[in-house]
Enzyme design. Sequence first.
Site, PDB file in Angstrom:
ATOM      1  N   ASN A 175       0.668  -1.267  -0.109  1.00 56.50           N
ATOM      2  CA  ASN A 175      -0.161  -0.003  -0.074  1.00 56.50           C
ATOM      3  C   ASN A 175       0.803   1.296  -0.114  1.00 56.50           C
ATOM      4  O   ASN A 175       0.316   2.295   0.001  1.00 56.50           O
ATOM      5  CB  ASN A 175      -0.814   0.005   1.185  1.00 56.50           C
ATOM      6  CG  ASN A 175      -2.129  -0.853   1.101  1.00 56.50           C
ATOM      7  OD1 ASN A 175      -2.125  -1.660  -0.229  1.00 56.50           O
ATOM      8  ND2 ASN A 175      -2.842  -1.174   1.955  1.00 56.50           N
ATOM      9  N   ILE A 217     -15.381   6.810  -5.617  1.00 60.91           N
ATOM     10  CA  ILE A 217     -14.321   7.333  -5.700  1.00 60.91           C
ATOM     11  C   ILE A 217     -14.625   9.035  -5.856  1.00 60.91           C
ATOM     12  O   ILE A 217     -13.938   9.480  -5.987  1.00 60.91           O
ATOM     13  CB  ILE A 217     -13.610   7.140  -6.829  1.00 60.91           C
ATOM     14  CG1 ILE A 217     -14.436   7.304  -8.266  1.00 60.91           C
ATOM     15  CG2 ILE A 217     -13.032   5.667  -7.067  1.00 60.91           C
ATOM     16  CD1 ILE A 217     -13.762   7.091  -9.555  1.00 60.91           C
ATOM     17  N   ASP A 218     -15.899   9.039  -5.245  1.00 58.89           N
ATOM     18  CA  ASP A 218     -16.292  10.575  -5.153  1.00 58.89           C
ATOM     19  C   ASP A 218     -15.289  11.610  -4.543  1.00 58.89           C
ATOM     20  O   ASP A 218     -15.116  12.819  -4.548  1.00 58.89           O
ATOM     21  CB  ASP A 218     -17.627  10.771  -4.553  1.00 58.89           C
ATOM     22  CG  ASP A 218     -17.747   9.950  -3.192  1.00 58.89           C
ATOM     23  OD1 ASP A 218     -17.068   9.078  -3.004  1.00 58.89           O
ATOM     24  OD2 ASP A 218     -18.465  10.695  -2.360  1.00 58.89           O
ATOM     25  N   LEU A 219     -14.508  11.185  -3.304  1.00 56.33           N
ATOM     26  CA  LEU A 219     -13.736  11.934  -2.511  1.00 56.33           C
ATOM     27  C   LEU A 219     -12.413  12.248  -3.573  1.00 56.33           C
ATOM     28  O   LEU A 219     -11.950  13.301  -3.358  1.00 56.33           O
ATOM     29  CB  LEU A 219     -13.383  11.513  -1.266  1.00 56.33           C
ATOM     30  CG  LEU A 219     -14.572  10.958  -0.387  1.00 56.33           C
ATOM     31  CD1 LEU A 219     -14.019  10.150   0.811  1.00 56.33           C
ATOM     32  CD2 LEU A 219     -15.244  12.287   0.224  1.00 56.33           C
ATOM     33  N   ARG A 226      -7.960  -1.782  -7.548  1.00 58.39           N
ATOM     34  CA  ARG A 226      -8.406  -0.539  -7.221  1.00 58.39           C
ATOM     35  C   ARG A 226      -7.583   0.551  -7.076  1.00 58.39           C
ATOM     36  O   ARG A 226      -7.659   1.737  -7.556  1.00 58.39           O
ATOM     37  CB  ARG A 226      -8.885  -0.463  -5.600  1.00 58.39           C
ATOM     38  CG  ARG A 226      -9.159   0.510  -4.958  1.00 58.39           C
ATOM     39  CD  ARG A 226     -10.636   1.108  -4.629  1.00 58.39           C
ATOM     40  NE  ARG A 226     -10.540   2.358  -3.886  1.00 58.39           N
ATOM     41  CZ  ARG A 226     -11.878   2.825  -4.207  1.00 58.39           C
ATOM     42  NH1 ARG A 226     -12.837   2.753  -4.847  1.00 58.39           N
ATOM     43  NH2 ARG A 226     -12.011   4.081  -3.292  1.00 58.39           N
ATOM     44  N   ARG A 235      -2.002 -10.940  -4.483  1.00 61.39           N
ATOM     45  CA  ARG A 235      -2.124  -9.521  -4.604  1.00 61.39           C
ATOM     46  C   ARG A 235      -1.577  -8.775  -3.428  1.00 61.39           C
ATOM     47  O   ARG A 235      -0.878  -7.762  -3.853  1.00 61.39           O
ATOM     48  CB  ARG A 235      -3.636  -9.026  -4.732  1.00 61.39           C
ATOM     49  CG  ARG A 235      -4.546  -9.527  -5.957  1.00 61.39           C
ATOM     50  CD  ARG A 235      -5.837  -8.731  -5.927  1.00 61.39           C
ATOM     51  NE  ARG A 235      -5.642  -7.368  -5.418  1.00 61.39           N
ATOM     52  CZ  ARG A 235      -6.213  -6.910  -4.711  1.00 61.39           C
ATOM     53  NH1 ARG A 235      -7.475  -7.268  -4.128  1.00 61.39           N
ATOM     54  NH2 ARG A 235      -6.160  -5.447  -4.379  1.00 61.39           N
TER      55      ARG A 235
HETATM   56  C1  UD1 Z   1      -6.722   1.526   1.372  1.00 68.53           C
HETATM   57  C2  UD1 Z   1      -5.862   0.417   1.194  1.00 68.53           C
HETATM   58  C3  UD1 Z   1      -6.848  -0.588   1.999  1.00 68.53           C
HETATM   59  C4  UD1 Z   1      -7.408  -0.537   3.137  1.00 68.53           C
HETATM   60  C5  UD1 Z   1      -8.081   1.021   3.201  1.00 68.53           C
HETATM   61  C6  UD1 Z   1      -8.563   1.277   4.403  1.00 68.53           C
HETATM   62  C7  UD1 Z   1      -4.437   0.815  -0.581  1.00 68.53           C
HETATM   63  C8  UD1 Z   1      -3.768   0.431  -1.955  1.00 68.53           C
HETATM   64  N1  UD1 Z   1      -5.614   0.369  -0.062  1.00 68.53           N
HETATM   65  O1  UD1 Z   1      -7.995   1.656   0.389  1.00 68.53           O
HETATM   66  O2  UD1 Z   1      -6.049  -2.038   1.768  1.00 68.53           O
HETATM   67  O3  UD1 Z   1      -8.240  -1.331   3.317  1.00 68.53           O
HETATM   68  O4  UD1 Z   1      -7.196   1.904   2.712  1.00 68.53           O
HETATM   69  O5  UD1 Z   1      -7.593   1.341   5.261  1.00 68.53           O
HETATM   70  O6  UD1 Z   1      -3.919   1.764   0.324  1.00 68.53           O
HETATM   71  N2  UD1 Z   1     -14.792   5.905   0.232  1.00 68.53           N
HETATM   72  C9  UD1 Z   1     -15.616   6.656  -0.373  1.00 68.53           C
HETATM   73  N3  UD1 Z   1     -15.335   7.656  -1.505  1.00 68.53           N
HETATM   74  C10 UD1 Z   1     -14.251   7.921  -1.954  1.00 68.53           C
HETATM   75  C11 UD1 Z   1     -12.903   7.036  -1.264  1.00 68.53           C
HETATM   76  C12 UD1 Z   1     -13.207   6.156  -0.134  1.00 68.53           C
HETATM   77  O7  UD1 Z   1     -16.688   6.684  -0.020  1.00 68.53           O
HETATM   78  O8  UD1 Z   1     -13.921   8.622  -2.849  1.00 68.53           O
HETATM   79  C13 UD1 Z   1     -14.943   5.130   1.178  1.00 68.53           C
HETATM   80  C14 UD1 Z   1     -14.849   3.685   0.844  1.00 68.53           C
HETATM   81  O9  UD1 Z   1     -16.018   3.253   0.140  1.00 68.53           O
HETATM   82  C15 UD1 Z   1     -14.574   2.885   2.012  1.00 68.53           C
HETATM   83  C16 UD1 Z   1     -13.844   4.030   2.917  1.00 68.53           C
HETATM   84  O10 UD1 Z   1     -13.999   5.121   2.445  1.00 68.53           O
HETATM   85  O11 UD1 Z   1     -15.647   2.744   2.780  1.00 68.53           O
HETATM   86  C17 UD1 Z   1     -12.448   3.898   2.854  1.00 68.53           C
HETATM   87  O12 UD1 Z   1     -11.671   3.939   1.836  1.00 68.53           O
HETATM   88  P1  UD1 Z   1     -10.304   4.377   1.560  1.00 68.53           P
HETATM   89  O13 UD1 Z   1      -9.648   4.645   2.795  1.00 68.53           O
HETATM   90  O14 UD1 Z   1     -10.252   5.383   0.506  1.00 68.53           O
HETATM   91  O15 UD1 Z   1      -9.417   3.089   1.064  1.00 68.53           O
HETATM   92  P2  UD1 Z   1      -8.623   2.616  -0.117  1.00 68.53           P
HETATM   93  O16 UD1 Z   1      -7.781   3.822  -0.254  1.00 68.53           O
HETATM   94  O17 UD1 Z   1      -9.531   2.237  -1.166  1.00 68.53           O
END
Ligand code: UD1
Length: 427
Positions: free
Chosen positions: A23, A123-125, A92, A397
């Site tokens: 990560n 990915i809205d954020l 992702r 992975r």
């Molecule tokens: C990263 C890690 C993953 C870990 C996760 C939480 C990497 C490559 N992956 O994933 O292993 O499980 O952090 O610690 O670093 N969300 C939204 N909108 C957005 C983005 C996120 O609603 O635009 C929500 C997601 O659906 C989820 C939560 O936020 O419920 C956490 O997601 P996020 O912290 O973004 O995780 P990742 O970056 O995908």
Amino acid sequence: MDKLVIEGGSPLSGTIRIHGAKNAALPILAACLLAEGQFKLSNVPHLLDIEVMLNILGRLGSKCKHELESVTVDTASANSFHVPEDLMKQMRSSIFLMGPLLARFGEVTIYQPGGCAIGERKIDLHLRGLQALGAEIDESDQKIHCKASRLVGADIHLDFASVGATENIMMAAATASGTTVLSNAAREPEIQDLQNFLNSMGANIIGAGTDTITIHGVEKLQPCQYEIIPDRIVAGTVMIAAAATRGQVTLTHCNPSHLSSLIHVLKRAGVQTSICNDIMTVSCMARPKAVERIVTSPYPSFPTDLQSQVMVLLSLADGFSIMKETVFEGRFKHVEELCRMGADITTDLNCAFIRGVQRIYGATVEATDLRAGAALVIAGLAAQGTTIVEQVHHIDRGYDRIEKMFQGLGARMMRHSPVTKPLDLAN
Ligand code: UD1
């Protein structure tokens, strides 16, 4: 599809070196696009997701080589901002290319990313963050086109401390004009690693590791050499496996300070840990104790990426435990598989109720996602009898040949690929 065949029931023992963090490596590889020239990254693990990222960088015109734990990436010839749909769907983390490509070319085309099926994973954020920096976004069906003649620093507040959105915004803002202040930023160690990497390239970023990150945009970034931090989730998986098999394992090249919340949970379960710099020994000689309540939450709280693995330990503990998952809504898929091995777990919405049993038993189970797969491997190692874990590509992975990793600790475990001969586990 590969399978893992595990003959369980023996304590793990020995010493293991922890590989670099997936990560951390993934966003750092994407960030190489922010400068033109040759980067040398060390401690980069051999994982499926890393291979996909290197493939994408290659398709965008960069030259990449992965030898031993070292990656060279030459981005001088990168000439495309279209991330291929087939590769985008494979993980992702392809979303990390958005910020760097936008910063470098003023334009990027991506598709909705794939990845583990553990929740909605919007990915809205990411998109709102880039919009705040001045990007125009055009979404049609699965395709997203993002354009900005000039990125300009802004004050951005994240509604949720998303790891990926924090990293994407940091990368896009590194060369924007002016200052970006990102509040309610995620605080994971991988974000600190990205900040250190970007600053090694000449960026001016402070605050990673706190909830406010300030990015003073700079004109230009240069290539650099950089060493990726150890993988705290792989380390945590090994620690839990040592405890669940009532073994004793020493981890080297790990960062214990990144694992405080797990160490605290293991302590409550009666598992001993001792630490000396980057070396940690975990031992568990008696039946673990139940842990009343664990809640997953962004760092520094208990990580969602270790939730399924800890549930195996709690399944074997003396007493009743509760696990609450607050990060991803679909992350209990391992529960059904663990129950098929004799665990006593029920779920209600985002809570799992775990009544510890004395023993679990080998069965044929399916890895539904990366960490669920790791949990089933731990369950197989701790169970009586033979466990077959199917759909191993999910585990590949994030773990570099997991069977080799545990074989080195005495586990009787083999990979069964369709092309190889059937296994003889009699010895
Ligand atoms: C990263 C890690 C993953 C870990 C996760 C939480 C990497 C490559 N992956 O994933 O292993 O499980 O952090 O610690 O670093 N969300 C939204 N909108 C957005 C983005 C996120 O609603 O635009 C929500 C997601 O659906 C989820 C939560 O936020 O419920 C956490 O997601 P996020 O912290 O973004 O995780 P990742 O970056 O995908």
